[in-house]
Motif scaffolding. Structure first.
Motif, short mmCIF file in Angstrom:
data_model
loop_
_atom_site.label_atom_id
_atom_site.label_comp_id
_atom_site.label_asym_id
_atom_site.label_seq_id
_atom_site.Cartn_x
_atom_site.Cartn_y
_atom_site.Cartn_z
N THR A 502 0.83 -1.21 0.00
CA THR A 502 0.00 0.00 0.00
C THR A 502 0.86 1.26 0.00
OG1 THR A 502 -1.78 -1.14 1.16
CG2 THR A 502 -1.78 1.27 1.25
N LYS A 503 1.89 1.27 0.84
CA LYS A 503 2.78 2.43 0.90
C LYS A 503 3.51 2.65 -0.43
CE LYS A 503 2.77 4.15 5.22
NZ LYS A 503 2.70 5.59 5.58
N LEU A 504 3.98 1.55 -1.02
CA LEU A 504 4.70 1.68 -2.29
C LEU A 504 3.79 2.22 -3.39
CD1 LEU A 504 6.91 -1.57 -2.36
CD2 LEU A 504 7.58 0.75 -1.72
N ASN A 505 2.52 1.81 -3.35
CA ASN A 505 1.59 2.23 -4.39
C ASN A 505 1.24 3.72 -4.30
OD1 ASN A 505 1.44 -0.31 -5.53
ND2 ASN A 505 -0.33 -0.94 -4.30
N ILE A 506 1.30 4.27 -3.09
CA ILE A 506 0.92 5.69 -2.97
C ILE A 506 2.14 6.62 -2.99
CG2 ILE A 506 -1.19 5.16 -1.69
CD1 ILE A 506 0.19 5.89 0.87
N LEU A 507 3.33 6.05 -3.01
CA LEU A 507 4.54 6.88 -3.05
C LEU A 507 4.60 7.80 -4.27
CD1 LEU A 507 7.63 4.86 -1.71
CD2 LEU A 507 6.63 6.96 -0.80
N PRO A 508 4.24 7.31 -5.48
CA PRO A 508 4.33 8.21 -6.63
C PRO A 508 3.51 9.49 -6.45
CG PRO A 508 4.06 5.95 -7.37
CD PRO A 508 3.88 5.94 -5.88
N ASN A 509 2.30 9.37 -5.94
CA ASN A 509 1.47 10.56 -5.74
C ASN A 509 2.01 11.44 -4.62
OD1 ASN A 509 -0.34 9.90 -7.76
ND2 ASN A 509 -1.66 8.71 -6.38
N GLU A 510 2.52 10.79 -3.57
CA GLU A 510 3.02 11.55 -2.42
C GLU A 510 4.31 12.30 -2.74
OE1 GLU A 510 1.71 12.10 0.55
OE2 GLU A 510 -0.09 10.91 0.13
N LEU A 511 5.18 11.66 -3.53
CA LEU A 511 6.48 12.28 -3.83
C LEU A 511 6.42 13.15 -5.09
CD1 LEU A 511 8.97 9.36 -3.07
CD2 LEU A 511 8.26 11.23 -1.59
#
Length: 538
Positions: A502-511
């Motif tokens: 889950t964290k890896l999947n949302i990293l692109p949007n967060e970063l």
């Protein structure tokens, strides 16, 4: 004759071929049986000889054939019931000496408890010396402890229990020590009747435990009172407010570290058994106890303290953290961790720091705002978010020691993962992003070692030490309570691979536009982590 009965055994035992067991079968047993079968008038004429013969059994107890036709236990039981007082006391001594031989054959004792119990109480009443009275009560408790399930009827148990209140109330001055014997007997009875009936004894036992802790003249009873308190707790199927009232004594008891081990086990059991009801009633008491002991004992003592900390934070992740924070315990943990990070010469050893870090991890996962950083040390050094995270990474392999190593490694991995975006703690977020290569390797190691369903995660526990009496009473009930807590432990129930995914999947949007730079910097570790997750899911 008197001399022969008293001294012959010790003289003959130096000669080859001599065996007291054989002598008992062919001579001593028959002579003693005849002496004890005599009429009451005849018996009163030979008390010294009777006493010497019984004394022989006591001196050679390990060689007495307890299953012989002469039935030594039966003979001794009859001696306690109807003989000269000195003879009866000698019979008590002999019977106590013979008991170890019955460990593998407790059925031999079943038939003698009923007549022996009232006879022992009668002897207690007739004796003036406290030593003699105590030996009678000790024999009774040993007889009860060696009984097997169903061997004592309710009628016999009532006969045993009935006089104890009077003995307790009248145990004053030199007879105070009889109270210890009373507690021991009640502990044995509770163990015998088990969880189904032990609560029936509460009205009798709990006031005695309370008095043992509350009155200064009973200070010598504290150890025995703690044991029986522990026994009744272990045998309790549900929390009882009467049992809960005793907990107030833990504040004063916790000031004496000699009782730390059993006191921490008692406190842990209360938390697991009583749940929210207990916590609501005794939160302040728990705080006082922990304030008395945390940071004040050696590493072995800290291990026992963490039975309480773990039980508290497993059952009440949020409320437990607030409780520990408000009484200063979390501050003590954080200061110790800071000292360890900066290698202060007085810092706690790693095995203690690992426990402190585990508690801080549980609290931070439940309430990130509890994390009170940065912390400035007296030396002027500052222990901030980056140092805090670096300490977890530096001590990660140390957390792998012990049966609960995988649980702690998963706990630490979940904490590090929680600092990835989205995370409100900017310093923590930036630190984990910079150190992602090492952190991703930590994730990989934990994911490979921990079963996806958590079946190989063992909860924190402390084995009995050499200086701690092993108590196996109520073990099944205790394990059932722990299993219930284990099933509710968020660290065990949380799926690590799903959380990481889950964290890896949302990293692109967060970063945002920084994501490509992040991927380039951490490419190898990131790809390996994704492959491990795919293998688990596939």
């Amino acid at each position: 004759i008197y001399t022969a009965a008293g001294l012959m055994g010790s003289i003959l035992e130096n000669y080859p071929g001599y065996s007291f067991q054989t002598w008992f079968r062919v001579s001593v047993g028959d002579c003693l049986s005849m002496l004890l079968r005599q009429s009451k008038q005849q018996r009163t004429q030979l008390p010294i000889l009777q006493r010497r013969m019984i004394w022989l059994l006591s001196c050679n107890a390990h060689q007495v054939p307890i299953s012989s036709p002469f039935n030594p236990f039966g003979m001794l039981s009859s001696s306690i019931s109807d003989q000269d007082v000195c003879v009866r006391l000698t019979a008590v001594q002999a019977m106590d000496a013979l008991l170890p031989q019955c460990e593998d054959a407790p059925s031999l004792l079943h038939s003698i408890v009923e007549p022996t119990a009232p006879a022992l109480y009668q002897l207690v009443n007739e004796c003036a010396e406290v030593e003699s009275r105590s030996s009678c009560l000790d024999l009774l408790s040993n007889l009860i402890c060696m009984q097997t399930g169903g061997s004592l009827t309710n009628e016999i148990l009532n006969t045993i229990v009935a006089p104890l209140s009077s003995i307790w109330d009248n145990a004053i001055d030199q007879n105070l020590r009889l109270k210890r014997s009373v507690l021991t007997i009640l502990s044995c009875i509770a163990s015998f009747v088990g969880p189904e009936s032990c609560s029936v004894l509460y009205p009798l036992v709990l006031p005695m435990i309370d008095e043992s802790f509350a009155r200064e003249e009973n200070v010598f009873l504290i150890e025995e009172a703690l044991k029986i308190w522990w026994v009744f707790l272990r045998l309790s199927r549900k929390y009882d407010s009467l049992l809960g009232k005793l907990f107030i004594h833990t504040v004063e008891l916790s000031k004496d570290f000699d009782h730390l081990m059993i006191l921490m086990r008692v406190t842990e059991h209360y938390i697991i058994l009583g749940g929210a009801t207990f916590l609501n009633d005794h939160a302040t008491t728990i705080q006082s106890v922990l304030s008395n002991v945390v940071g004040e004992v050696r590493p072995r003592g800290t291990a026992y303290i963490f039975l309480v900390i773990e039980a508290l934070l497993r059952s009440f992740p949020v409320e437990g953290g607030v409780l520990l924070n408000s009484c200063g315990v979390l501050t003590t943990f954080m200061e110790a961790c800071a000292s360890s990070y900066f290698d202060d010469e007085k810092c706690e050893p790693d095995r203690v720091i690992v426990l402190y870090l585990a508690a801080l991890a549980r609290v931070t996962l439940s309430r990130p705002d509890t994390l009170q950083l940065p912390l400035k040390l007296p030396s002027g050094a500052v222990f901030g978010e980056e140092e805090f995270i670096s300490l977890y990474m530096g001590k990660f392999q140390v957390a792998g020691n012990g049966a609960h190593r995988l649980l702690y490694q998963k706990l630490w991995a979940l904490l590090l993962l929680s600092f990835y975006p989205p995370c409100q703690l900017a310093s923590c977020r930036n630190t984990v992003l910079r150190k992602s290569k090492t952190i991703f390797n930590i994730f990989i190691g934990v994911l490979k070692n921990v079963h996806p369903n958590g079946t190989n995660l063992l909860s924190y526990e402390v084995g009995c030490g050499d200086d701690e009496e092993s108590i196996y009473i109520g073990e099944d009930l205790y394990e059932a309570l722990l299993q219930g807590q284990r099933s509710n432990d968020i660290i065990i129930s949380t799926s690590l691979h799903e959380a990481v995914s889950t964290k890896l999947n949302i990293l692109p949007n967060e970063l945002g536009q920084n994501y490509q730079e992040f991927c380039l910097a951490e490419n190898d570790a990131l790809q390996q982590l994704k492959e491990v997750i795919l293998n688990i899911e596939g």
